[in-house]
Scaffold this motif. Structure first.
Motif, PDB file in Angstrom:
ATOM      1  N   GLY A   1      31.770 -19.829 -23.366  1.00 59.02           N
ATOM      2  CA  GLY A   1      32.254 -18.469 -23.164  1.00 59.02           C
ATOM      3  C   GLY A   1      31.199 -17.499 -22.689  1.00 59.02           C
ATOM      4  O   GLY A   1      31.500 -16.341 -22.399  1.00 59.02           O
ATOM      5  N   GLY A   2      29.942 -17.959 -22.599  1.00 64.70           N
ATOM      6  CA  GLY A   2      28.857 -17.079 -22.191  1.00 64.70           C
ATOM      7  C   GLY A   2      28.927 -16.693 -20.720  1.00 64.70           C
ATOM      8  O   GLY A   2      29.449 -17.432 -19.887  1.00 64.70           O
ATOM      9  N   LYS A   3      28.404 -15.510 -20.433  1.00 60.87           N
ATOM     10  CA  LYS A   3      28.359 -15.019 -19.060  1.00 60.87           C
ATOM     11  C   LYS A   3      27.006 -14.361 -18.810  1.00 60.87           C
ATOM     12  O   LYS A   3      26.405 -13.776 -19.706  1.00 60.87           O
ATOM     13  CB  LYS A   3      29.477 -14.004 -18.793  1.00 60.87           C
ATOM     14  CG  LYS A   3      30.877 -14.574 -18.868  1.00 60.87           C
ATOM     15  CD  LYS A   3      31.912 -13.499 -18.566  1.00 60.87           C
ATOM     16  CE  LYS A   3      33.332 -14.054 -18.643  1.00 60.87           C
ATOM     17  NZ  LYS A   3      34.353 -13.006 -18.327  1.00 60.87           N
ATOM     18  N   GLY A   4      26.535 -14.458 -17.575  1.00 61.55           N
ATOM     19  CA  GLY A   4      25.270 -13.827 -17.233  1.00 61.55           C
ATOM     20  C   GLY A   4      24.872 -14.144 -15.806  1.00 61.55           C
ATOM     21  O   GLY A   4      25.681 -14.622 -15.006  1.00 61.55           O
ATOM     22  N   THR A   5      23.604 -13.872 -15.508  1.00 58.44           N
ATOM     23  CA  THR A   5      23.091 -14.057 -14.149  1.00 58.44           C
ATOM     24  C   THR A   5      21.735 -14.742 -14.202  1.00 58.44           C
ATOM     25  O   THR A   5      20.900 -14.412 -15.051  1.00 58.44           O
ATOM     26  CB  THR A   5      22.964 -12.700 -13.429  1.00 58.44           C
ATOM     27  OG1 THR A   5      24.248 -12.046 -13.431  1.00 58.44           O
ATOM     28  CG2 THR A   5      22.514 -12.887 -11.993  1.00 58.44           C
ATOM     29  N   LEU A   6      21.527 -15.692 -13.283  1.00 61.49           N
ATOM     30  CA  LEU A   6      20.244 -16.375 -13.123  1.00 61.49           C
ATOM     31  C   LEU A   6      19.594 -15.916 -11.822  1.00 61.49           C
ATOM     32  O   LEU A   6      20.247 -15.880 -10.773  1.00 61.49           O
ATOM     33  CB  LEU A   6      20.431 -17.894 -13.084  1.00 61.49           C
ATOM     34  CG  LEU A   6      21.219 -18.538 -14.222  1.00 61.49           C
ATOM     35  CD1 LEU A   6      21.301 -20.047 -14.001  1.00 61.49           C
ATOM     36  CD2 LEU A   6      20.600 -18.229 -15.577  1.00 61.49           C
ATOM     37  N   TYR A   7      18.305 -15.585 -11.891  1.00 58.90           N
ATOM     38  CA  TYR A   7      17.510 -15.226 -10.710  1.00 58.90           C
ATOM     39  C   TYR A   7      16.455 -16.316 -10.553  1.00 58.90           C
ATOM     40  O   TYR A   7      15.560 -16.458 -11.393  1.00 58.90           O
ATOM     41  CB  TYR A   7      16.856 -13.860 -10.893  1.00 58.90           C
ATOM     42  CG  TYR A   7      17.861 -12.739 -11.136  1.00 58.90           C
ATOM     43  CD1 TYR A   7      18.355 -11.991 -10.073  1.00 58.90           C
ATOM     44  CD2 TYR A   7      18.326 -12.455 -12.423  1.00 58.90           C
ATOM     45  CE1 TYR A   7      19.280 -10.968 -10.291  1.00 58.90           C
ATOM     46  CE2 TYR A   7      19.247 -11.448 -12.646  1.00 58.90           C
ATOM     47  CZ  TYR A   7      19.723 -10.715 -11.584  1.00 58.90           C
ATOM     48  OH  TYR A   7      20.651  -9.712 -11.799  1.00 58.90           O
TER      49      TYR A   7
END
Length: 304
Positions: free
Chosen positions: A245-251
């Motif tokens: 259920g996790g959400k986020g962004t990878l750079y």
């Protein structure tokens, strides 16, 4: 003027000179070449290695360049007359700038299946700057490792600057991936060895252009084991910070994405951004989905 701009100017000038002059030499297979700046170093010998920068153009379009990135390391072999640009290598010296011209019509005689950006009448121009001559593979590998470390530093600095400039709240983890966690999720963590199902949207950091996504309705997540090298290193690093259920962004810096291979934008060492949604985290690989048109194996007749 920077080293990058100096090299770019040399190669650009070399190509203009080659296109406007008939003062070429020719290999036995018909490849045209011209040394537009003579180096003061020794001539290469068969079995040695070149360290070089290149720019490849077709007509007025640049297909690829190493300028601003890692140099290329190439062996110098005795190449047969096969319309191969490497035929020119054995004639060169350390410090030479050379332009090699290939005609697409001649390439088509050997390989009629060409990329769509090539057509009859086109000319391919390869500008090369010989930076060094190395005696053997061991020397070439040692210098290549040094250049890879320098490239990693450039890749990392690019993402560091992007994060700082845009005031992004993200954590730098592992070898250099940044993770911005919007929602960590709950339950099982995506540790190494766990199987995850992920939805994502990929963008090129330099332009913000989206190149791929499965977040659209009707598209399935991708499923794979974390830490098994089945995805780019930046994913294996960054996904461990999420649960189901996790959400986020990878750079992700270029060396933790596709490295020297052309990335989604067609260039090596491209830094990428991925918005991700952790659909599921599992202890083992999910069972393959059964095609409803095919009965389960236990209901099928036994093979004789």
């Amino acid at each position: 003027m920077t080293k990058r701009s100096i090299l770019a100017s040399i190669i650009a000038a070399s190509m203009l000179a080659a296109c406007g002059s008939g003062d070429y030499s020719k290999t036995s297979s018909g490849i045209l070449y011209m040394v537009v700046e003579k180096g003061s170093g020794p001539q290469v010998k068969i079995g040695q290695f070149f360290k070089l920068h290149y720019t490849t153009k077709i007509n007025d379009s640049i297909l690829g360049t190493s300028i601003g990135g890692m140099p290329i390391f190439s062996p110098v072999d005795s190449v047969p007359a096969s319309y191969n640009p490497a035929e020119v290598f054995r004639f060169l010296h350390k410090g030479d700038s050379v332009v090699i011209i290939q005609e697409v019509d001649s390439i088509m005689k050997q390989n009629p299946m060409l990329p769509p950006y090539m057509k009859k009448g086109d000319k391919i121009q390869i500008g090369i700057r010989i930076l060094d001559i190395l005696d053997n593979q061991e020397q070439a590998q040692a210098q290549q490792m040094e250049e890879m470390k320098k490239q990693e530093g450039r890749d990392q600095a690019l993402v560091d600057e992007f994060i700082k400039k845009n005031n992004i709240n993200a954590q730098k983890i592992g070898r250099g991936t940044y993770v911005a966690v919007q929602n960590p999720g709950e339950g099982l963590a995506a540790d190494s060895g766990k199987f995850v199902s992920v939805k994502y949207r990929g963008k090129i950091l330099a332009t913000g252009k989206e190149f791929e996504t499965n977040m659209e309705p009707g598209k399935d997540p991708i499923t794979f084991p974390v830490g098994a090298g089945q995805v780019i290193p930046g994913w294996d690093e960054g996904l461990k910070y999420f649960k189901k259920g996790g959400k986020g962004t990878l750079y992700i810096p270029g060396f933790l994405a596709y490295g020297m291979r052309p990335g989604p934008g067609g260039q090596p060492n491209e830094a990428l951004i991925f918005d991700i949604e952790m659909v599921d985290v599992m202890d083992k690989a999910p069972a393959p989905q059964q095609n409803p048109a095919i009965p389960p194996a236990e209901n099928q007749p036994a093979k004789q």
